[in-house]
Enzyme design. Structure first.
Site, mmCIF file in Angstrom:
data_model
loop_
_atom_site.group_PDB
_atom_site.id
_atom_site.type_symbol
_atom_site.label_atom_id
_atom_site.label_comp_id
_atom_site.label_asym_id
_atom_site.label_seq_id
_atom_site.Cartn_x
_atom_site.Cartn_y
_atom_site.Cartn_z
ATOM 1 N N SER A 56 10.904 -75.829 -13.438
ATOM 2 C CA SER A 56 11.448 -74.706 -12.799
ATOM 3 C C SER A 56 11.688 -73.575 -13.692
ATOM 4 C CB SER A 56 12.647 -75.053 -12.074
ATOM 5 O OG SER A 56 13.180 -73.683 -11.469
ATOM 6 N N HIS A 91 7.334 -74.700 -10.718
ATOM 7 C CA HIS A 91 8.328 -74.671 -9.765
ATOM 8 C C HIS A 91 8.849 -73.200 -9.790
ATOM 9 C CE1 HIS A 91 10.802 -76.308 -6.616
ATOM 10 N NE2 HIS A 91 11.980 -75.799 -7.276
ATOM 11 N N ASP A 149 11.718 -70.709 -8.072
ATOM 12 C CA ASP A 149 12.621 -70.644 -7.053
ATOM 13 C C ASP A 149 12.966 -69.274 -6.546
ATOM 14 O OD1 ASP A 149 13.923 -73.543 -6.978
ATOM 15 O OD2 ASP A 149 14.039 -73.236 -9.224
ATOM 16 N N MET A 181 15.519 -66.910 -4.370
ATOM 17 C CA MET A 181 16.812 -66.969 -3.799
ATOM 18 C C MET A 181 17.208 -65.540 -3.291
ATOM 19 S SD MET A 181 18.744 -69.330 -6.725
ATOM 20 C CE MET A 181 18.272 -70.703 -7.395
ATOM 21 N N HIS A 213 9.525 -72.583 -3.954
ATOM 22 C CA HIS A 213 10.837 -73.061 -3.294
ATOM 23 C C HIS A 213 11.626 -71.927 -2.860
ATOM 24 C CE1 HIS A 213 14.655 -75.657 -3.639
ATOM 25 N NE2 HIS A 213 14.439 -75.099 -2.354
ATOM 26 N N MET A 252 14.485 -70.430 -1.233
ATOM 27 C CA MET A 252 15.975 -70.540 -0.585
ATOM 28 C C MET A 252 16.665 -69.365 -0.237
ATOM 29 S SD MET A 252 16.991 -73.030 -3.899
ATOM 30 C CE MET A 252 15.727 -72.028 -4.811
ATOM 31 N N MET A 298 16.735 -82.144 -1.937
ATOM 32 C CA MET A 298 17.734 -81.432 -2.659
ATOM 33 C C MET A 298 18.628 -82.423 -3.205
ATOM 34 S SD MET A 298 16.717 -78.362 -3.450
ATOM 35 C CE MET A 298 17.938 -78.103 -4.309
ATOM 36 N N PHE A 305 21.777 -73.066 -8.116
ATOM 37 C CA PHE A 305 21.857 -72.962 -9.431
ATOM 38 C C PHE A 305 21.369 -73.839 -10.212
ATOM 39 C CE2 PHE A 305 25.277 -70.657 -7.396
ATOM 40 C CZ PHE A 305 25.382 -69.555 -8.094
ATOM 41 N N GLY A 325 21.225 -76.351 -13.507
ATOM 42 C CA GLY A 325 22.184 -77.016 -14.404
ATOM 43 C C GLY A 325 23.190 -77.712 -14.027
ATOM 44 N N ASP A 385 14.755 -82.168 -6.259
ATOM 45 C CA ASP A 385 15.040 -80.864 -7.047
ATOM 46 C C ASP A 385 16.301 -81.057 -7.461
ATOM 47 O OD1 ASP A 385 15.247 -78.531 -7.935
ATOM 48 O OD2 ASP A 385 14.444 -77.500 -6.439
ATOM 49 N N SER A 420 16.706 -77.155 -16.628
ATOM 50 C CA SER A 420 17.311 -77.158 -17.594
ATOM 51 C C SER A 420 16.999 -78.331 -18.489
ATOM 52 C CB SER A 420 18.725 -77.175 -17.545
ATOM 53 O OG SER A 420 19.095 -78.322 -16.375
HETATM 54 C C1 DX5 Z 1 18.264 -75.037 -7.623
HETATM 55 C C2 DX5 Z 1 17.037 -74.948 -7.709
HETATM 56 C C3 DX5 Z 1 16.379 -75.739 -8.717
HETATM 57 C C4 DX5 Z 1 17.073 -75.679 -10.249
HETATM 58 C C5 DX5 Z 1 16.907 -76.973 -10.826
HETATM 59 O O1 DX5 Z 1 18.944 -74.594 -6.165
HETATM 60 O O2 DX5 Z 1 16.342 -75.236 -6.586
HETATM 61 O O3 DX5 Z 1 14.697 -75.888 -8.800
HETATM 62 O O4 DX5 Z 1 15.968 -74.880 -11.070
HETATM 63 O O5 DX5 Z 1 17.574 -76.824 -12.092
HETATM 64 P P1 DX5 Z 1 18.059 -78.192 -12.956
HETATM 65 O O6 DX5 Z 1 16.730 -79.157 -13.123
HETATM 66 O O7 DX5 Z 1 18.776 -77.309 -14.068
HETATM 67 O O8 DX5 Z 1 18.814 -78.880 -12.024
HETATM 68 ZN ZN ZN Z 2 13.733 -75.474 -6.616
#
Ligand code: DX5
Ligand code: ZN
Length: 219
Positions: free
Chosen positions: A10, A33, A35, A37, A66, A68, A137, A143, A145, A175, A198
């Site tokens: 990601s 990936h 993301d 948001m 993805h 969100m 999920m 977020f 991490g 994810d 991360s």
């Molecule tokens: C969270 C995102 C993820 C995020 C995953 O809402 O959809 O894709 O980047 O990050 P890690 O792998 O650090 O949990």
């Molecule tokens: Zn994601």
């Protein structure tokens, strides 16, 4: 035959000021990936269509988008038209997920639905024929991490069973909190595609991090 894990780093965890370099650094992965948001569906804001388009210009890798966001009916088609390999939206935000999946397929992209940790997947079994991928999920979206929520693996197992029973080709993606110590259990539960933010970008050697995930998945 052993399933080959699909690794999708990601770029939420990338350095946005050096995005092209950070996409280049994950060339040994399978998908990028992306993301998106909106600060409404999730309490965080990342980036949108212009950034996805910019990334598509610097890589040949499939973009696994993805969303969100609220109102995916309004925005998801634009990502398909911009050449996304797959467009994932949240069922919690959509009044008619099957219809949006069909729209995405008509636009030539893979259709994908996602469920938050607290959302059951069984109510969506009857629309799986329209769905190329289900994203489970394993953290609350918003977020990078965060810690992996192992309890969602029950959902993965139930979905895997349903897909296999019906002989569907729908992929399962996971994810959130995926790292060398959580990817194996997810693979065992039946996941095909693994998002890792991360766990890839926090390591200096991204190719090594990706190789480590591939090995840990099937170990
Ligand atoms: C969270 C995102 C993820 C995020 C995953 O809402 O959809 O894709 O980047 O990050 P890690 O792998 O650090 O949990
Ligand atoms: Zn994601």
């Amino acid at each position: 035959m052993q399933r080959e894990p699909i690794i999708a780093p990601s770029i939420l965890s990338a350095d946005f000021a050096h995005l092209a370099d950070d996409v280049d650094a994950i060339a040994t992965a399978d998908w990028v990936h992306v993301d998106v948001m909106d600060g409404h569906f999730v309490p965080n804001l990342s980036f949108g269509l212009p950034v996805m388009k910019a990334v598509s210009k610097v890589t040949e890798m499939p973009l696994d988008v993805h969303l969100m966001i609220e109102d995916p009916e309004r925005w998801a088609p634009d990502y398909a038209k911009a050449g996304a390999h797959s467009v994932t939206f949240h069922v919690e935000a959509s009044p008619d997920p099957a219809a949006l999946c069909r729209t995405l397929r008509e636009l030539g992209t893979k259709s994908a639905i996602s469920v938050k940790p607290g959302t059951a997947i069984e109510p969506y079994f009857d629309i799986l024929d329209d769905v190329d991928m289900v994203l489970i999920m394993s953290v609350e979206p918003g977020f990078g991490g965060q810690s992996f929520m192992a309890e969602v693996l029950d959902k993965v197992r139930a979905l895997r069973q349903e897909i296999d029973r019906r002989g569907l080709s729908t992929l399962i993606e996971i994810d959130g909190g995926i790292a060398a110590d959580t990817i194996g259990a997810s693979y065992q539960a039946g996941v095909d595609a693994f998002v890792a933010g991360s766990a890839v970008y926090n390591q200096a050697d991204r190719a090594a991090a990706i190789a480590q995930l591939r090995e840990a998945a099937v170990a």
